[in-house]
Motif scaffolding. Structure first.
Motif, PDB file in Angstrom:
ATOM      1  N   ARG A 183       0.953  -1.301   0.132  1.00 52.26           N
ATOM      2  CA  ARG A 183       0.051  -0.053   0.022  1.00 52.26           C
ATOM      3  C   ARG A 183       0.831   1.239   0.053  1.00 52.26           C
ATOM      4  O   ARG A 183       0.517   2.261  -0.532  1.00 52.26           O
ATOM      5  N   ILE A 184       1.914   1.314   0.776  1.00 51.19           N
ATOM      6  CA  ILE A 184       2.725   2.506   0.729  1.00 51.19           C
ATOM      7  C   ILE A 184       3.344   2.870  -0.580  1.00 51.19           C
ATOM      8  O   ILE A 184       3.565   3.986  -0.662  1.00 51.19           O
ATOM      9  N   HIS A 185       3.804   1.584  -1.229  1.00 50.89           N
ATOM     10  CA  HIS A 185       4.446   1.734  -2.542  1.00 50.89           C
ATOM     11  C   HIS A 185       3.397   2.356  -3.578  1.00 50.89           C
ATOM     12  O   HIS A 185       3.888   3.382  -4.435  1.00 50.89           O
ATOM     13  N   SER A 186       2.242   2.036  -3.159  1.00 48.65           N
ATOM     14  CA  SER A 186       1.147   2.390  -4.114  1.00 48.65           C
ATOM     15  C   SER A 186       0.922   3.938  -3.970  1.00 48.65           C
ATOM     16  O   SER A 186       0.529   4.703  -4.870  1.00 48.65           O
ATOM     17  N   ILE A 187       0.930   4.299  -2.640  1.00 48.09           N
ATOM     18  CA  ILE A 187       0.661   5.540  -2.040  1.00 48.09           C
ATOM     19  C   ILE A 187       1.564   6.586  -2.905  1.00 48.09           C
ATOM     20  O   ILE A 187       1.168   7.758  -3.447  1.00 48.09           O
ATOM     21  N   PHE A 188       2.776   6.428  -2.918  1.00 46.76           N
ATOM     22  CA  PHE A 188       3.853   7.104  -3.358  1.00 46.76           C
ATOM     23  C   PHE A 188       4.046   7.149  -4.802  1.00 46.76           C
ATOM     24  O   PHE A 188       3.989   8.122  -5.665  1.00 46.76           O
ATOM     25  N   VAL A 189       4.178   6.077  -5.627  1.00 43.52           N
ATOM     26  CA  VAL A 189       4.480   6.047  -6.988  1.00 43.52           C
ATOM     27  C   VAL A 189       3.421   5.958  -7.891  1.00 43.52           C
ATOM     28  O   VAL A 189       3.561   5.869  -9.192  1.00 43.52           O
ATOM     29  N   LEU A 190       2.300   5.216  -7.463  1.00 43.60           N
ATOM     30  CA  LEU A 190       1.037   4.932  -8.441  1.00 43.60           C
ATOM     31  C   LEU A 190       0.013   5.664  -7.932  1.00 43.60           C
ATOM     32  O   LEU A 190      -0.994   5.882  -8.874  1.00 43.60           O
ATOM     33  N   ARG A 191      -0.150   6.562  -6.984  1.00 40.52           N
ATOM     34  CA  ARG A 191      -1.453   7.235  -6.601  1.00 40.52           C
ATOM     35  C   ARG A 191      -0.563   8.900  -6.470  1.00 40.52           C
ATOM     36  O   ARG A 191      -1.647   9.847  -6.582  1.00 40.52           O
ATOM     37  N   LEU A 192       0.559   9.204  -6.156  1.00 46.04           N
ATOM     38  CA  LEU A 192       1.020  10.425  -6.057  1.00 46.04           C
ATOM     39  C   LEU A 192       0.512  11.562  -5.034  1.00 46.04           C
ATOM     40  O   LEU A 192       0.296  12.520  -5.488  1.00 46.04           O
ATOM     41  N   PHE A 193      -0.105  10.881  -4.225  1.00 46.56           N
ATOM     42  CA  PHE A 193      -0.704  11.535  -3.031  1.00 46.56           C
ATOM     43  C   PHE A 193       0.110  12.630  -2.270  1.00 46.56           C
ATOM     44  O   PHE A 193       1.375  12.549  -2.184  1.00 46.56           O
ATOM     45  N   ASN A 194      -0.558  14.034  -1.924  1.00 48.58           N
ATOM     46  CA  ASN A 194       0.331  14.967  -1.281  1.00 48.58           C
ATOM     47  C   ASN A 194       0.623  14.511   0.317  1.00 48.58           C
ATOM     48  O   ASN A 194       1.479  15.096   0.954  1.00 48.58           O
ATOM     49  N   ASP A 195       0.147  13.410   0.754  1.00 47.93           N
ATOM     50  CA  ASP A 195       0.475  13.044   2.087  1.00 47.93           C
ATOM     51  C   ASP A 195       1.983  12.634   1.926  1.00 47.93           C
ATOM     52  O   ASP A 195       2.525  12.637   2.838  1.00 47.93           O
ATOM     53  N   CYS A 196       2.405  12.298   0.723  1.00 50.71           N
ATOM     54  CA  CYS A 196       3.936  11.914   0.641  1.00 50.71           C
ATOM     55  C   CYS A 196       4.860  13.005   0.998  1.00 50.71           C
ATOM     56  O   CYS A 196       5.829  12.795   1.904  1.00 50.71           O
ATOM     57  N   PHE A 197       4.674  13.939   0.546  1.00 48.88           N
ATOM     58  CA  PHE A 197       5.359  15.257   0.888  1.00 48.88           C
ATOM     59  C   PHE A 197       5.218  15.583   2.280  1.00 48.88           C
ATOM     60  O   PHE A 197       6.195  16.169   3.079  1.00 48.88           O
ATOM     61  N   ALA A 198       4.013  15.668   2.703  1.00 52.28           N
ATOM     62  CA  ALA A 198       4.054  16.179   4.202  1.00 52.28           C
ATOM     63  C   ALA A 198       4.565  15.429   4.998  1.00 52.28           C
ATOM     64  O   ALA A 198       5.222  15.575   6.106  1.00 52.28           O
ATOM     65  N   MET A 199       4.447  13.750   4.956  1.00 56.68           N
ATOM     66  CA  MET A 199       4.963  12.888   5.911  1.00 56.68           C
ATOM     67  C   MET A 199       6.588  12.739   5.909  1.00 56.68           C
ATOM     68  O   MET A 199       7.387  12.605   6.624  1.00 56.68           O
ATOM     69  N   THR A 200       7.154  13.199   4.627  1.00 55.89           N
ATOM     70  CA  THR A 200       8.665  13.281   4.569  1.00 55.89           C
ATOM     71  C   THR A 200       9.164  14.426   5.165  1.00 55.89           C
ATOM     72  O   THR A 200      10.229  14.389   6.009  1.00 55.89           O
ATOM     73  N   LEU A 201       8.381  15.602   5.099  1.00 52.61           N
ATOM     74  CA  LEU A 201       8.793  16.522   5.799  1.00 52.61           C
ATOM     75  C   LEU A 201       8.862  16.647   7.183  1.00 52.61           C
ATOM     76  O   LEU A 201       9.389  16.963   8.152  1.00 52.61           O
ATOM     77  N   LEU A 202       7.658  15.727   7.804  1.00 50.84           N
ATOM     78  CA  LEU A 202       7.540  15.450   9.265  1.00 50.84           C
ATOM     79  C   LEU A 202       8.787  14.649   9.654  1.00 50.84           C
ATOM     80  O   LEU A 202       9.312  14.878  10.537  1.00 50.84           O
ATOM     81  N   HIS A 203       8.814  13.530   9.021  1.00 45.78           N
ATOM     82  CA  HIS A 203       9.944  12.575   9.467  1.00 45.78           C
ATOM     83  C   HIS A 203      11.380  13.438   9.411  1.00 45.78           C
ATOM     84  O   HIS A 203      12.180  13.148  10.209  1.00 45.78           O
ATOM     85  N   ALA A 204      11.535  14.252   8.414  1.00 47.88           N
ATOM     86  CA  ALA A 204      12.688  15.104   8.434  1.00 47.88           C
ATOM     87  C   ALA A 204      13.060  16.112   9.556  1.00 47.88           C
ATOM     88  O   ALA A 204      13.978  16.278  10.142  1.00 47.88           O
ATOM     89  N   SER A 205      11.599  16.598  10.147  1.00 46.13           N
ATOM     90  CA  SER A 205      11.677  17.430  11.319  1.00 46.13           C
ATOM     91  C   SER A 205      12.064  16.821  12.373  1.00 46.13           C
ATOM     92  O   SER A 205      12.771  17.101  13.395  1.00 46.13           O
ATOM     93  N   ILE A 206      11.434  15.445  12.758  1.00 46.03           N
ATOM     94  CA  ILE A 206      12.132  14.597  13.583  1.00 46.03           C
ATOM     95  C   ILE A 206      13.429  14.379  13.740  1.00 46.03           C
ATOM     96  O   ILE A 206      14.061  14.327  14.598  1.00 46.03           O
TER      97      ILE A 206
END
Length: 412
Positions: free
Chosen positions: A135-158
C-alpha cells in the motif's frame, strides 16, 4: 565511562547502517520496477494539477480553486509544492512518478536515520518491514498523493530534532504530532523558548498563507483548515463497521474527540511524564520554570540535548498513533501517516516477536482490502487497540539523558 559506552554503541550500529544502506538500494530497484511495469492509478493527480493551474493563473480565492474531486482543502504549502512539481514534470504522470520514486527513497532514508539514531529499540532485521508495504509503495509512486510530501517533511523534522538542529503547511494531518511535540518542547526548553518556538511556527503558517489571507482570508481559513469536514462513509478504512448515519453524525465526531483527548491526557500523565510525577508534578517541577543562561545561542532554545532520543521518538510516534486510532475516518492514503512508525511502536511494547509480526501483517492486510468492509475495518480497529494496549502496559524509560544524583539527594 560514558564515552566508552557511546563508542561501543556506534560500533554495534555499523552492521545496522550497512544493512540499512542495502535496504535503500534494494527498495530503489523495486520502486523502479513498479513504475516501469505496474499501471498508474488515476485518483487525485488531475485535481491537483487543476488547482495548481488556477493558483498559477492568479486565483487567490480558495473557494474557486477546484478540481474534478472538488474544491481545494489543503493549506497553501500544498500549492507551492505542487506548483514546483508541475514545473518539474510539466504535469505529466510518468515524470511525476519518477519524482515521487525519488521522494519515496528520500523518505525511507530519513526514517532509517531515525531508527538508527535509536539503535536499541528495533532489531536490525526488523528494518526490512519498512520496505514491505504494498500500500505504501502504491501511495507514493502509483497514486502521487500529497501525504507523501507532508510525511517526508514531518520525518525530516523529527530527524532534525534528534540531531539537535512545517509540514503543517501542506496537510493538516501532521497536527496529530502537535500535542506530544508541545510536551517535548516543555521538557526540553524553558517557557520562553517554548513560546518562541510556537510563535515561529505560527509565523511560518501566516507567511505561507499570506497571499490568500490578504485577498480572501475567510475563504482560505474555512477551506484549508476545515476541522469539521465530514468524510464519505464508503471510503472509510477504519469505521466501515459503524452505520453510516452514526458515522456522519456530530455526536460520533465529538465522542472520538473526547476519546482522543482522554487518551492523550492519560499517556501524558502516566507514561510520558511518569518519572516527573505526572503532568501536575512536571508543571510544578523546576524543569518547567527553568531559565536558560543568556549566553546560550538561539539553537539552544530550539531543542535541548537533555532528552533521550528514544523518549523523543516514542512520544512523537505514540501521540500520532493515538490520533490515528481516534480519527473519524482513515482513507487509503492515510496509511502513510503512521506506517513508518509501526515497527518502532511494536518493539516498544512487551509483546513477543511473533505477535509483533502478526500485528504488523494484520494491519497491512487490512489496508490492502479494497473496498474496505465492515469486517476488515473492525479487524483494523481491533489491531490498533491491541497495539495501543501494548504501549500502555509497556515500561516507561527514563526520559532524560542524565539521571539525577539520587545518592546526593538522599544524604542532603
Amino acid at each position: 565511562m560514558e564515552a566508552s559506552s557511546s563508542r561501543a554503541s556506534r560500533s554495534r550500529n555499523v552492521p545496522k547502517i550497512a544493512f540499512a544502506l542495502g535496504l535503500i538500494v534494494a527498495d530503489a530497484i523495486l520502486v523502479a520496477l513498479i513504475i516501469a511495469y505496474v499501471p498508474y492509478t488515476k485518483i487525485d493527480w488531475d485535481a491537483y494539477m487543476s488547482q495548481v493551474s488556477g493558483f498559477l493563473g492568479g486565483e487567490r480565492d480558495y473557494g474557486s480553486l477546484k478540481g474534478d474531486t472538488g474544491p481545494l482543502v489543503y493549506p497553501a504549502g500544498f500549492l507551492y509544492v505542487y506548483s514546483a512539481v508541475q514545473n518539474l514534470t510539466g504535469g505529466a504522470v510518468y515524470p511525476a512518478q519518477i519524482l515521487f520514486g525519488v521522494l519515496y527513497i528520500a523518505n525511507l532514508s530519513i526514517v532509517l536515520f531515525i531508527y538508527l539514531k535509536t539503535p536499541d529499540v528495533v532489531p536490525w532485521w526488523a528494518l526490512t518491514l519498512l520496505c514491505l508495504s504494498k500500500r505504501i509503495h502504491s501511495i507514493f509512486v502509483l497514486r502521487l498523493f500529497n501525504d507523501c510530501f507532508a510525511m517526508t517533511l514531518l520525518h525530516a523534522s523529527i530527524a532534525l530534532f534528534l540531531s539537535h538542529n512545517g509540514a503543517v503547511s501542506i496537510k493538516m494531518n501532521v497536527l496529530l504530532y502537535a500535542p506530544p511535540l508541545l510536551l517535548l518542547l516543555l521538557k526540553a526548553m524553558n517557557i520562553i523558548g517554548v513560546v518562541s518556538a510556537l510563535a515561529s511556527a505560527a509565523l511560518v503558517q501566516i507567511l505561507v498563507g499570506l497571499p490568500f489571507l490578504l485577498a480572501y482570508p475567510v475563504s482560505y481559513l474555512a477551506n484549508a483548515f476545515d476541522l469539521g469536514r465530514v468524510f464519505i462513509h464508503f471510503w472509510s478504512v477504519n469505521f466501515k463497521f459503524v452505520p453510516e448515519r452514526v458515522f456522519v453524525s456530530k455526536e460520533f465526531a465529538v465522542c472520538l474527540l473526547i476519546a482522543h483527548l482522554c487518551l492523550l491526557a492519560a499517556f501524558a500523565n502516566y507514561k510520558w511524564c511518569k518519572h516527573e510525577g505526572g503532568i501536575i508534578g512536571f508543571m510544578r517541577s523546576r524543569r518547567f520554570f527553568l531559565t536558560l543562561p543568556s549566553s546560550l545561542s538561539f539553537s539552544d532554545l530550539l531543542i535541548s540535548g537533555s532528552l533521550a532520543k528514544e523518549h523523543i521518538v516514542t512520544t512523537m510516534f505514540v501521540g500520532n498513533f493515538i490520533g490515528v486510532v481516534c480519527a473519524r475516518s482513515l482513507h487509503y492514503q492515510f496509511y502513510s501517516w503512521y506506517f513508518y512508525s509501526l515497527p518502532y511502536l511494536l518493539w516498544r511494547t512487551s509483546f513477543p516477536t511473533w505477535l509483533r509480526l502478526i500485528l504488523f501483517l494484520g494491519i497491512e492486510l487490512c489496508w490492502n482490502v479494497y473496498p474496505s468492509t465492515p469486517v476488515s475495518s473492525a479487524l483494523l480497529m481491533g489491531l490498533h487497540l491491541t497495539v495501543l494496549l501494548g504501549l500502555w502496559f509497556a515500561p516507561s524509560d527514563y526520559p532524560y539523558i542524565f539521571k539525577p544524583n539520587l545518592r546526593h539527594k538522599k544524604h542532603k
